[in-house]
Scaffold this motif. Structure first.
Motif, PDB file in Angstrom:
ATOM      1  N   GLY A  82       0.822  -1.202   0.000  1.00 16.66           N
ATOM      2  CA  GLY A  82       0.000   0.000   0.000  1.00 16.66           C
ATOM      3  C   GLY A  82       0.854   1.249   0.000  1.00 16.66           C
ATOM      4  O   GLY A  82       2.074   1.190  -0.167  1.00 16.66           O
ATOM      5  N   GLU A  83       0.199   2.368   0.188  1.00 16.55           N
ATOM      6  CA  GLU A  83       0.875   3.654   0.254  1.00 16.55           C
ATOM      7  C   GLU A  83       0.539   4.323   1.575  1.00 16.55           C
ATOM      8  O   GLU A  83      -0.556   4.163   2.101  1.00 16.55           O
ATOM      9  CB  GLU A  83       0.418   4.564  -0.890  1.00 16.55           C
ATOM     10  N   TYR A  84       1.496   5.074   2.107  1.00 16.74           N
ATOM     11  CA  TYR A  84       1.325   5.787   3.368  1.00 16.74           C
ATOM     12  C   TYR A  84       1.571   7.274   3.136  1.00 16.74           C
ATOM     13  O   TYR A  84       2.489   7.660   2.419  1.00 16.74           O
ATOM     14  CB  TYR A  84       2.306   5.270   4.419  1.00 16.74           C
ATOM     15  N   TYR A  85       0.728   8.107   3.756  1.00 12.49           N
ATOM     16  CA  TYR A  85       0.907   9.554   3.740  1.00 12.49           C
ATOM     17  C   TYR A  85       0.598  10.102   5.121  1.00 12.49           C
ATOM     18  O   TYR A  85      -0.206   9.534   5.860  1.00 12.49           O
ATOM     19  CB  TYR A  85      -0.054  10.218   2.741  1.00 12.49           C
ATOM     20  N   PHE A  86       1.222  11.239   5.453  1.00 15.75           N
ATOM     21  CA  PHE A  86       0.905  11.968   6.682  1.00 15.75           C
ATOM     22  C   PHE A  86       0.619  13.401   6.278  1.00 15.75           C
ATOM     23  O   PHE A  86       1.499  14.090   5.738  1.00 15.75           O
ATOM     24  CB  PHE A  86       2.069  11.906   7.678  1.00 15.75           C
TER      25      PHE A  86
ATOM     26  N   GLY B 213      -1.748  16.400  10.250  1.00 23.68           N
ATOM     27  CA  GLY B 213      -1.834  15.715  11.533  1.00 23.68           C
ATOM     28  C   GLY B 213      -2.517  14.362  11.498  1.00 23.68           C
ATOM     29  O   GLY B 213      -2.799  13.785  12.537  1.00 23.68           O
ATOM     30  N   LYS B 214      -2.807  13.843  10.302  1.00 22.60           N
ATOM     31  CA  LYS B 214      -3.476  12.549  10.162  1.00 22.60           C
ATOM     32  C   LYS B 214      -2.643  11.610   9.293  1.00 22.60           C
ATOM     33  O   LYS B 214      -1.991  12.036   8.352  1.00 22.60           O
ATOM     34  CB  LYS B 214      -4.861  12.729   9.557  1.00 22.60           C
ATOM     35  N   HIS B 215      -2.698  10.321   9.644  1.00 23.97           N
ATOM     36  CA  HIS B 215      -2.028   9.271   8.885  1.00 23.97           C
ATOM     37  C   HIS B 215      -3.025   8.702   7.870  1.00 23.97           C
ATOM     38  O   HIS B 215      -4.208   8.535   8.186  1.00 23.97           O
ATOM     39  CB  HIS B 215      -1.585   8.136   9.809  1.00 23.97           C
ATOM     40  N   TYR B 216      -2.518   8.358   6.671  1.00 20.15           N
ATOM     41  CA  TYR B 216      -3.355   7.763   5.625  1.00 20.15           C
ATOM     42  C   TYR B 216      -2.694   6.504   5.087  1.00 20.15           C
ATOM     43  O   TYR B 216      -1.493   6.505   4.810  1.00 20.15           O
ATOM     44  CB  TYR B 216      -3.537   8.736   4.450  1.00 20.15           C
ATOM     45  N   LEU B 217      -3.485   5.451   4.926  1.00 19.96           N
ATOM     46  CA  LEU B 217      -3.054   4.215   4.273  1.00 19.96           C
ATOM     47  C   LEU B 217      -4.003   3.958   3.115  1.00 19.96           C
ATOM     48  O   LEU B 217      -5.228   4.027   3.279  1.00 19.96           O
ATOM     49  CB  LEU B 217      -3.110   3.041   5.243  1.00 19.96           C
ATOM     50  N   ILE B 218      -3.429   3.654   1.951  1.00 12.34           N
ATOM     51  CA  ILE B 218      -4.234   3.418   0.754  1.00 12.34           C
ATOM     52  C   ILE B 218      -3.800   2.090   0.150  1.00 12.34           C
ATOM     53  O   ILE B 218      -2.608   1.858  -0.046  1.00 12.34           O
ATOM     54  CB  ILE B 218      -4.042   4.554  -0.268  1.00 12.34           C
TER      55      ILE B 218
ATOM     56  N   VAL C  75      -9.187   3.278   1.815  1.00  8.72           N
ATOM     57  CA  VAL C  75      -8.449   4.393   2.407  1.00  8.72           C
ATOM     58  C   VAL C  75      -8.709   4.342   3.915  1.00  8.72           C
ATOM     59  O   VAL C  75      -9.860   4.350   4.351  1.00  8.72           O
ATOM     60  CB  VAL C  75      -8.891   5.758   1.849  1.00  8.72           C
ATOM     61  N   ILE C  76      -7.628   4.252   4.681  1.00  7.49           N
ATOM     62  CA  ILE C  76      -7.718   4.287   6.139  1.00  7.49           C
ATOM     63  C   ILE C  76      -7.078   5.583   6.604  1.00  7.49           C
ATOM     64  O   ILE C  76      -5.947   5.883   6.246  1.00  7.49           O
ATOM     65  CB  ILE C  76      -6.993   3.085   6.781  1.00  7.49           C
ATOM     66  N   LYS C  77      -7.829   6.345   7.385  1.00  6.63           N
ATOM     67  CA  LYS C  77      -7.325   7.597   7.941  1.00  6.63           C
ATOM     68  C   LYS C  77      -7.375   7.459   9.461  1.00  6.63           C
ATOM     69  O   LYS C  77      -8.386   7.019  10.005  1.00  6.63           O
ATOM     70  CB  LYS C  77      -8.202   8.761   7.483  1.00  6.63           C
ATOM     71  N   PHE C  78      -6.282   7.823  10.141  1.00  8.28           N
ATOM     72  CA  PHE C  78      -6.296   7.705  11.596  1.00  8.28           C
ATOM     73  C   PHE C  78      -5.432   8.749  12.274  1.00  8.28           C
ATOM     74  O   PHE C  78      -4.501   9.293  11.697  1.00  8.28           O
ATOM     75  CB  PHE C  78      -5.888   6.289  12.044  1.00  8.28           C
ATOM     76  N   CYS C  79      -5.803   9.028  13.519  1.00  7.10           N
ATOM     77  CA  CYS C  79      -5.063   9.888  14.438  1.00  7.10           C
ATOM     78  C   CYS C  79      -5.467   9.439  15.836  1.00  7.10           C
ATOM     79  O   CYS C  79      -6.167   8.448  15.982  1.00  7.10           O
ATOM     80  CB  CYS C  79      -5.354  11.368  14.179  1.00  7.10           C
TER      81      CYS C  79
ATOM     82  N   TYR D 234      -9.058   7.826  16.938  1.00  2.02           N
ATOM     83  CA  TYR D 234      -9.952   7.919  15.782  1.00  2.02           C
ATOM     84  C   TYR D 234      -9.380   7.159  14.588  1.00  2.02           C
ATOM     85  O   TYR D 234      -8.197   7.278  14.275  1.00  2.02           O
ATOM     86  CB  TYR D 234     -10.118   9.401  15.413  1.00  2.02           C
ATOM     87  N   MET D 235     -10.235   6.358  13.929  1.00  2.00           N
ATOM     88  CA  MET D 235      -9.859   5.723  12.667  1.00  2.00           C
ATOM     89  C   MET D 235     -11.085   5.706  11.762  1.00  2.00           C
ATOM     90  O   MET D 235     -12.213   5.521  12.221  1.00  2.00           O
ATOM     91  CB  MET D 235      -9.364   4.288  12.882  1.00  2.00           C
ATOM     92  N   GLU D 236     -10.831   5.891  10.491  1.00  2.00           N
ATOM     93  CA  GLU D 236     -11.886   5.938   9.492  1.00  2.00           C
ATOM     94  C   GLU D 236     -11.490   5.006   8.356  1.00  2.00           C
ATOM     95  O   GLU D 236     -10.334   5.018   7.918  1.00  2.00           O
ATOM     96  CB  GLU D 236     -11.949   7.382   8.990  1.00  2.00           C
ATOM     97  N   LEU D 237     -12.411   4.174   7.877  1.00  3.85           N
ATOM     98  CA  LEU D 237     -12.153   3.269   6.761  1.00  3.85           C
ATOM     99  C   LEU D 237     -13.188   3.527   5.680  1.00  3.85           C
ATOM    100  O   LEU D 237     -14.393   3.472   5.949  1.00  3.85           O
ATOM    101  CB  LEU D 237     -12.223   1.808   7.210  1.00  3.85           C
ATOM    102  N   THR D 238     -12.714   3.814   4.467  1.00  4.80           N
ATOM    103  CA  THR D 238     -13.595   4.017   3.324  1.00  4.80           C
ATOM    104  C   THR D 238     -13.259   2.967   2.279  1.00  4.80           C
ATOM    105  O   THR D 238     -12.096   2.820   1.902  1.00  4.80           O
ATOM    106  CB  THR D 238     -13.429   5.430   2.727  1.00  4.80           C
ATOM    107  N   LYS D 239     -14.289   2.239   1.835  1.00  3.20           N
ATOM    108  CA  LYS D 239     -14.127   1.216   0.792  1.00  3.20           C
ATOM    109  C   LYS D 239     -15.001   1.611  -0.387  1.00  3.20           C
ATOM    110  O   LYS D 239     -16.166   1.966  -0.204  1.00  3.20           O
ATOM    111  CB  LYS D 239     -14.587  -0.160   1.287  1.00  3.20           C
ATOM    112  N   LYS D 240     -14.420   1.532  -1.604  1.00  2.88           N
ATOM    113  CA  LYS D 240     -15.171   1.821  -2.829  1.00  2.88           C
ATOM    114  C   LYS D 240     -14.836   0.765  -3.857  1.00  2.88           C
ATOM    115  O   LYS D 240     -13.662   0.517  -4.131  1.00  2.88           O
ATOM    116  CB  LYS D 240     -14.818   3.208  -3.371  1.00  2.88           C
ATOM    117  N   GLY D 241     -15.850   0.129  -4.403  1.00  4.95           N
ATOM    118  CA  GLY D 241     -15.633  -0.922  -5.411  1.00  4.95           C
ATOM    119  C   GLY D 241     -16.660  -2.017  -5.253  1.00  4.95           C
ATOM    120  O   GLY D 241     -17.857  -1.753  -5.247  1.00  4.95           O
ATOM    121  N   VAL D 242     -16.192  -3.267  -5.080  1.00  7.51           N
ATOM    122  CA  VAL D 242     -17.098  -4.400  -4.901  1.00  7.51           C
ATOM    123  C   VAL D 242     -17.967  -4.176  -3.664  1.00  7.51           C
ATOM    124  O   VAL D 242     -19.171  -4.421  -3.678  1.00  7.51           O
ATOM    125  CB  VAL D 242     -16.318  -5.733  -4.789  1.00  7.51           C
TER     126      VAL D 242
END
Length: 149
Positions: free
Chosen positions: A29-33, A36-41, A56-60, A63-71
């Motif tokens: 995957g890919e990681y970004y900061f 002030g938030k971490h992102y995993l794609i 896409v996982i966003k966390f701090c 708090y964590m957020e998971l967004t799924k798009k597709g199937v």
């Protein structure tokens, strides 16, 4: 941390009266900061489907957020000591799910990172399971990533 990472995502579901169900996915995957938030794609392949699911996982802190798009399509929010409700859209139909997170922790050690979430899962307002998620993030090509301990 580098942008290219390896992810180990382990989920444990404990349903009353049944055996524990553990699932583990290891993927690139890919990681970004940013801000002030971490992102995993990363992309996920589901057996029996040609299309992938983009995650896409966003966390701090707390708090964590998971967004799924597709199937499958969903926007899940894991917020410490708060219950969030959303629809989980699958090829077989939609489910109303509730997520009540008791713990969201981030551990950083050098370039390695671990996100741990403990939550209860409701479906149509009825308790389904107590769940744990552990996401381990390591730089791609790093010495610290091992599949066997």
């Amino acid at each position: 941390m580098t942008k290219e990472v390896l992810l180990s995502i382990t989920g444990l579901q404990m349903t009353p009266g049944e055996e524990e169900d553990t699932v583990e996915v290891i993927t690139a995957g890919e990681y970004y900061f940013r801000n002030g938030k971490h992102y995993l794609i990363y992309d996920e392949v589901m057996e029996g489907f040609a299309e992938t699911t983009h995650n896409v996982i966003k966390f701090c802190d707390d708090y964590m957020e998971l967004t799924k798009k597709g199937v499958t399509n969903v926007h899940m929010v894991f917020e410490k000591n708060k219950k969030n409700v959303t629809y989980y859209h699958t090829p077989f139909g939609s489910l109303l799910i509730g997520i009540d997170a008791g713990k969201v922790e981030i551990e950083e050690q050098g370039e390695d990172m671990c996100v741990k979430v403990e939550y209860t899962l409701d479906v149509n307002y009825e308790h389904l399971a107590d769940c744990d998620i552990c996401i381990k993030v390591k730089p791609k090509g790093g010495d610290s990533f091992r599949l066997i301990q």
